[in-house]
Design an enzyme around this catalytic site. Structure first.
Site, PDB file in Angstrom:
ATOM      1  N   ASP A   1       9.211  -9.214  -5.202  1.00  0.00           N
ATOM      2  CA  ASP A   1       9.078  -7.764  -5.376  1.00  0.00           C
ATOM      3  C   ASP A   1       9.086  -7.130  -3.987  1.00  0.00           C
ATOM      4  O   ASP A   1       8.849  -7.807  -2.990  1.00  0.00           O
ATOM      5  CB  ASP A   1       7.778  -7.420  -6.121  1.00  0.00           C
ATOM      6  CG  ASP A   1       7.858  -6.057  -6.816  1.00  0.00           C
ATOM      7  OD1 ASP A   1       7.955  -6.018  -8.060  1.00  0.00           O
ATOM      8  OD2 ASP A   1       7.836  -5.021  -6.102  1.00  0.00           O
TER       9      ASP A   1
ATOM     10  N   ARG B   1       6.889  -5.107  -2.990  1.00  0.00           N
ATOM     11  CA  ARG B   1       5.496  -4.964  -2.540  1.00  0.00           C
ATOM     12  C   ARG B   1       4.717  -6.172  -3.007  1.00  0.00           C
ATOM     13  O   ARG B   1       5.164  -6.910  -3.903  1.00  0.00           O
ATOM     14  CB  ARG B   1       4.886  -3.669  -3.113  1.00  0.00           C
ATOM     15  CG  ARG B   1       4.732  -3.692  -4.584  1.00  0.00           C
ATOM     16  CD  ARG B   1       4.788  -2.312  -5.200  1.00  0.00           C
ATOM     17  NE  ARG B   1       5.121  -2.469  -6.604  1.00  0.00           N
ATOM     18  CZ  ARG B   1       4.239  -2.550  -7.583  1.00  0.00           C
ATOM     19  NH1 ARG B   1       2.950  -2.456  -7.348  1.00  0.00           N
ATOM     20  NH2 ARG B   1       4.625  -2.732  -8.828  1.00  0.00           N
TER      21      ARG B   1
ATOM     22  N   TYR C   1      20.615   7.302 -14.920  1.00  0.00           N
ATOM     23  CA  TYR C   1      20.140   5.998 -15.406  1.00  0.00           C
ATOM     24  C   TYR C   1      21.160   5.397 -16.376  1.00  0.00           C
ATOM     25  O   TYR C   1      21.508   4.215 -16.283  1.00  0.00           O
ATOM     26  CB  TYR C   1      18.797   6.218 -16.106  1.00  0.00           C
ATOM     27  CG  TYR C   1      18.118   4.988 -16.648  1.00  0.00           C
ATOM     28  CD1 TYR C   1      17.596   4.022 -15.796  1.00  0.00           C
ATOM     29  CD2 TYR C   1      17.959   4.811 -18.027  1.00  0.00           C
ATOM     30  CE1 TYR C   1      16.938   2.916 -16.307  1.00  0.00           C
ATOM     31  CE2 TYR C   1      17.298   3.718 -18.537  1.00  0.00           C
ATOM     32  CZ  TYR C   1      16.794   2.772 -17.676  1.00  0.00           C
ATOM     33  OH  TYR C   1      16.141   1.679 -18.185  1.00  0.00           O
TER      34      TYR C   1
HETATM   35  N1  SER Z   1      12.079   2.836 -21.054  1.00  0.00           N
HETATM   36  C1  SER Z   1      13.247   3.285 -20.359  1.00  0.00           C
HETATM   37  C2  SER Z   1      13.098   4.686 -19.893  1.00  0.00           C
HETATM   38  O1  SER Z   1      12.446   5.439 -20.582  1.00  0.00           O
HETATM   39  C3  SER Z   1      14.454   3.200 -21.245  1.00  0.00           C
HETATM   40  O2  SER Z   1      15.132   2.058 -20.994  1.00  0.00           O
HETATM   41  O3  SER Z   1      13.636   5.037 -18.907  1.00  0.00           O
END
Ligand code: SER
Length: 319
Positions: free
Chosen positions: A34, A36, A141
């Site tokens: 990781d 950290r 994302y």
């Molecule tokens: N749990 C994640 C999020 O809310 C979804 O993959 O970003």
């Protein structure tokens, strides 16, 4: 899987996956890494190395040092943080992934990285979302996750790397809280219910998202990684889910255990928009057929276990 390296090992998934893998494969066979280092079980119970996943050379050196044959890449920013810092998310999520895939290619490692329901978007069918469907996400994302799925498939067909992945829904757990996700409300609600008997949801009533309890998620990773390669028609990544609910439904389930629990709503427009761009419920048939995916917890059994486990955690930390 004989020698496994895990990135993002102190995160929500890593902190439990490493412990489980060490139980199954032996403590010395699971190297946690990781960016950290804290004084926690993952650091103390087996090999641990500090690693920034954007440093490809350090990643290669550590993987080589331990002679790993399996690479589990978890380090990433979640959806809400990625939306607030899109360039950082691209650099970390994609930079880390391509470094990890290169290490897996050079050192011939089997490879796992999670995808997400975030890999779907507003033009995806919302209910019973199929395994193979439209993926035009509108979040950074989601862009990272779709690109990641394609990149993992590319490393498989171009270089023969044994890449595998799961499209995880919101993961509910009690060891390490998630950070910066859209589905985090379904974890926070338990902490607040036990502490204050109330929770203010940033997700609006009637907003359905898929969820899964962490023990099922960990088992799914192991089952997929142990699955016979010949049976896999898909690789990156399989739809998996255990339940789909809206905030008022999890609140009602908690109320069965804490009768004076009260739910309020103060909707966060950013996370609400992300949630609305995702499916209501995805279809996990391909995962069931190709490698026997099965979730053991539903909303009722997960809620009971979460409340029991968190109560024990609170009692322990108080004593
Ligand atoms: N749990 C994640 C999020 O809310 C979804 O993959 O970003």
């Amino acid at each position: 899987m004989e020698k496994i390296i895990v990135t993002g090992a102190l995160g929500q998934i890593g902190s439990e996956l490493v412990t489980k893998l060490r139980k199954v494969y032996g403590a010395d066979h699971v190297v946690a890494t990781d960016i950290r280092k804290t004084d926690c079980e993952v650091v103390q119970s087996g090999p641990f190395e500090l690693l920034d996943v954007t440093d490809g050379k350090a990643m290669y050196d550590i993987t080589r040092k331990y002679d790993a044959d399996t690479f589990i890449h978890l380090a990433a920013l979640l959806s809400a943080t990625a939306e607030a810092k899109p360039l950082l998310a691209w650099n970390l999520n994609m930079g880390g992934l391509v470094n990890a895939l290169e290490v897996a290619r050079e050192l011939r490692c089997k490879f796992f990285t999670p995808s997400s329901i975030g890999a779907f978007g507003p033009s995806t069918p919302k209910d019973g979302t199929p395994q193979d469907t439209i993926q035009r996400p509108t979040t950074m994302y989601g862009v990272n996750k779709v690109s990641g799925e394609l990149l993992c498939d590319y490393y498989n067909h171009k270089f023969g790397v044994d890449t595998r992945g799961l499209r995880f829904p919101g993961l509910i757990s009690y060891v390490t809280p998630p950070g910066g996700g859209t589905t985090d409300y379904a974890v926070e609600i338990f902490y607040e219910a036990l502490k204050n008997k109330s929770y203010t949801s940033y997700i609006a009533e009637g907003t359905y998202m898929d969820m899964m309890y962490m023990p099922d998620a960990l088992q799914a990773i192991i089952d997929l990684m142990e699955a016979d390669e010949c049976k896999l028609k898909h690789r990156n990544a399989f739809n998996v889910t255990a339940m789909s609910f809206a905030p008022e439904e999890i609140a009602a389930e908690i109320k069965k255990h804490i009768p004076n629990f009260a739910m309020k709503y103060e909707v966060d427009p950013v996370r609400q928009a992300i949630a609305e761009s995702w499916p209501n419920s995805i279809d996990a048939t391909a995962a069931k057929e190709e490698w026997g995916f099965k979730a053991r917890y539903n909303l009722e059994t997960m809620t009971k276990d979460m409340l029991d486990q968190l109560t024990m955690k609170i009692v322990k930390s108080a004593g």
